[in-house]
Design a protein around this motif. Structure first.
Motif, PDB file in Angstrom:
ATOM      1  N   LYS A   1      -7.581  -0.021   2.945  1.00 22.27           N
ATOM      2  CA  LYS A   1      -6.762  -1.214   2.722  1.00 22.27           C
ATOM      3  C   LYS A   1      -5.487  -1.166   3.552  1.00 22.27           C
ATOM      4  O   LYS A   1      -5.056  -2.167   4.112  1.00 22.27           O
TER       5      LYS A   1
ATOM      6  N   GLU B   1      -5.780  -7.015  -3.699  1.00 27.39           N
ATOM      7  CA  GLU B   1      -6.974  -7.381  -2.942  1.00 27.39           C
ATOM      8  C   GLU B   1      -6.681  -7.568  -1.455  1.00 27.39           C
ATOM      9  O   GLU B   1      -7.594  -7.680  -0.651  1.00 27.39           O
ATOM     10  N   GLN B   2      -5.404  -7.623  -1.100  1.00 29.74           N
ATOM     11  CA  GLN B   2      -5.054  -7.833   0.298  1.00 29.74           C
ATOM     12  C   GLN B   2      -5.354  -6.578   1.124  1.00 29.74           C
ATOM     13  O   GLN B   2      -5.255  -5.458   0.640  1.00 29.74           O
ATOM     14  N   ARG B   3      -5.706  -6.793   2.376  1.00 28.10           N
ATOM     15  CA  ARG B   3      -5.985  -5.698   3.299  1.00 28.10           C
ATOM     16  C   ARG B   3      -5.166  -5.876   4.565  1.00 28.10           C
ATOM     17  O   ARG B   3      -4.878  -7.000   4.968  1.00 28.10           O
TER      18      ARG B   3
ATOM     19  N   GLN C   1     -13.605  -5.285   8.297  1.00 29.52           N
ATOM     20  CA  GLN C   1     -12.324  -5.024   7.651  1.00 29.52           C
ATOM     21  C   GLN C   1     -12.494  -4.547   6.217  1.00 29.52           C
ATOM     22  O   GLN C   1     -11.734  -3.708   5.739  1.00 29.52           O
ATOM     23  N   GLU C   2     -13.500  -5.068   5.521  1.00 29.77           N
ATOM     24  CA  GLU C   2     -13.707  -4.709   4.120  1.00 29.77           C
ATOM     25  C   GLU C   2     -14.048  -3.234   3.942  1.00 29.77           C
ATOM     26  O   GLU C   2     -13.838  -2.672   2.872  1.00 29.77           O
TER      27      GLU C   2
ATOM     28  N   ALA D   1      -0.213  -6.671   6.885  1.00 33.71           N
ATOM     29  CA  ALA D   1      -1.003  -7.394   5.894  1.00 33.71           C
ATOM     30  C   ALA D   1      -0.864  -8.893   6.125  1.00 33.71           C
ATOM     31  O   ALA D   1       0.233  -9.392   6.360  1.00 33.71           O
TER      32      ALA D   1
ATOM     33  N   PHE E   1       0.810  -1.212   0.000  1.00 33.70           N
ATOM     34  CA  PHE E   1       0.000   0.000   0.000  1.00 33.70           C
ATOM     35  C   PHE E   1       0.847   1.268   0.000  1.00 33.70           C
ATOM     36  O   PHE E   1       0.586   2.212   0.743  1.00 33.70           O
TER      37      PHE E   1
END
Length: 471
Positions: free
Chosen positions: A367, A337-339, A362-363, A324, A24
């Protein structure tokens, strides 16, 4: 708790593109508004010109101002601050006075090599072109140029074109200082300088009890840039000392004020490497408050290194950090797509990591969670990111309050707590009838659902500097 180091070398795991997606690296959310611990006043950094201004509790800006400030941290007494400042230096003698002996030797050695190449017939443009000496890819180049200009100028000038000499004669570099200041009669008065060098200071953390300050700076002579962690006593009677290299930008003090907790990379940086790293706790002050950096370290956890990992130590002994969760192998279509998750580690009572954010919440969070701060009562966590998104997590319940949604514009000014239940953030001003507003944002104080605009009387340039178009 002491265990063996989990990871001792970096591993080339994924391409550079995947590294950017996973970690990120989307920019830095800059500090612009910071409340004093007692909540009675604040300081504002004007991002348009880097002036520091004192601000009353109602938002009124107070003169005079302090120039060239990049970061600030309050001491616990709400009367003193530590400032990261910068100034432009045009001479080699001035720069050398701010450097360490090793930095001076490294630059002089590089400059003498360049000088010998010039004497053997290599042109100035060739040194800057094929060799890349004075390009943006070589952070040492500007220092080498200033050294040669000031030390070899009479012999050097005839070998350069008029334009080359003109460019070189205007070459400057920045010197960065860590300075203590105090509030007297609603004015900021500068005090002793704790550190001076050519490395940009990117974070300041004052110890509980106001005995010392930890600060992180970026190495000036290497690329990719690495960060270094140092400490200094606030009385200014001793030079700052190096704690560790290759660290993330956001360490923290343990609540007893004697140890630092920070994230350190296992190996040197490379553009194509995804490095492993370790969460470390290290004693740095003795019981009398003197600097005593222990050779022993406690290794607490390990995961993929990110320069934006933030560590915060709670009074109950827990350590919070963002990271992450990555599963390998990973398909190319899953890049991005990882958060990140907010984890808690209790080194004394529980050796396992605890996820603090429920999966279903979390979604809807950013991110990347590098920009978080814990409330003074340690019951809530405030999140922000460069898109302007602002959320508040209640640790006990996992409930999330969504304050502001992300949009395409970058929105600067990290959200910051004033006291329990109230915080300040940058609120974007929506367009009306398709027209951009004259003031792109306002700084507001929020408590519950109520908001008070603090920046109503601020100049337009101050609030408009908080907004920029995303690249």
């Amino acid at each position: 708790m002491k265990t063996s180091l989990f990871y001792r070398q970096s591993a080339r795991l994924l391409s550079a593109g995947c590294v950017l997606a996973l970690l990120f690296l989307s920019g830095c959310l800059e500090q612009s508004f910071v409340w004093s611990p007692d909540g009675q006043r604040a300081v504002v950094i004007n991002l348009a010109n880097r002036e520091l201004m004192l601000c009353a509790a109602d938002g009124q800006l107070l003169p005079p101002r302090v120039a060239a400030v990049s970061r600030v941290a309050w001491l616990g007494d709400s009367q003193r601050l530590v400032l990261a400042r910068r100034h432009t230096e045009a001479t080699w003698s001035g720069l050398a006075a701010a450097m360490s002996p090793d930095e001076v030797r490294e630059i002089v050695a590089r400059a003498e090599i360049a000088w010998q190449k010039l004497q053997s017939g290599a042109g100035w443009s060739r040194l800057g072109g094929a060799a890349g000496l004075f390009s943006d890819q070589d952070p040492m180049g500007k220092f080498v140029g200033i050294y040669l200009r000031d030390q070899r100028g009479q012999t050097l000038r005839p070998q350069l074109t008029a334009d080359e000499w003109d460019d070189l004669s205007r070459q400057t570099a920045e010197v960065h200082e860590l300075t203590v200041a105090r509030i007297e009669r609603e004015q900021i008065v500068l005090g002793p300088t704790l550190s001076r060098g050519i490395e940009e200071i990117i974070e300041i953390r004052v110890s509980p009890g106001d005995r010392a300050v930890a600060f992180v700076s970026e190495a000036a002579l290497t690329k990719p840039k690495e960060s270094r962690l140092r400490i200094a006593l606030l009385d200014g009677n001793a030079p700052a000392q190096l704690v560790s290299e290759r660290v993330a930008a956001q360490p923290d003090w343990t609540t007893d004020g004697r140890s630092l907790v920070y994230f350190q990379a296992a190996g040197a940086a490379s553009n194509d490497d995804l490095r492993l790293g370790t969460l470390i706790r290290r004693d740095v002050l003795d019981s009398s408050g003197a600097i005593r950096i222990s050779s022993d370290q406690s290794y607490l956890a390990g995961w993929i290194f990110s320069e934006q990992t933030r560590v915060r130590c709670l009074r109950d002994g827990r350590i919070l950090f963002n990271a992450a969760e990555i599963s390998l192998p990973i398909a190319a279509e899953d890049y991005g797509e990882q958060r990140e998750q907010l984890f808690a580690l209790d080194p004394v009572r529980q050796s396992t990591l605890v996820r603090m954010i429920p999966r279903k919440q979390q979604e809807d969070l950013p991110k990347g969670l590098a920009f978080f701060e814990v409330s003074p009562d340690e019951q809530q966590v405030l999140f922000g990111d460069l898109s302007g998104q602002v959320c508040v997590l209640t640790l006990a319940s996992g409930a999330v309050d969504y304050v502001q949604q992300p949009e395409k514009q970058n929105l600067q000014g990290a959200p910051v707590w004033r006291n329990d239940g109230s915080f300040t953030y940058t609120r974007r001003t929506p367009a009306k009838h398709g027209q951009k507003p004259a003031r792109a944002a306002e700084v507001v104080l929020r408590r519950g659902r109520a908001e008070t605009v603090l920046s109503a009387t601020w100049p337009d340039e101050v609030v408009n500097a908080l907004v920029s178009e995303r690249n």
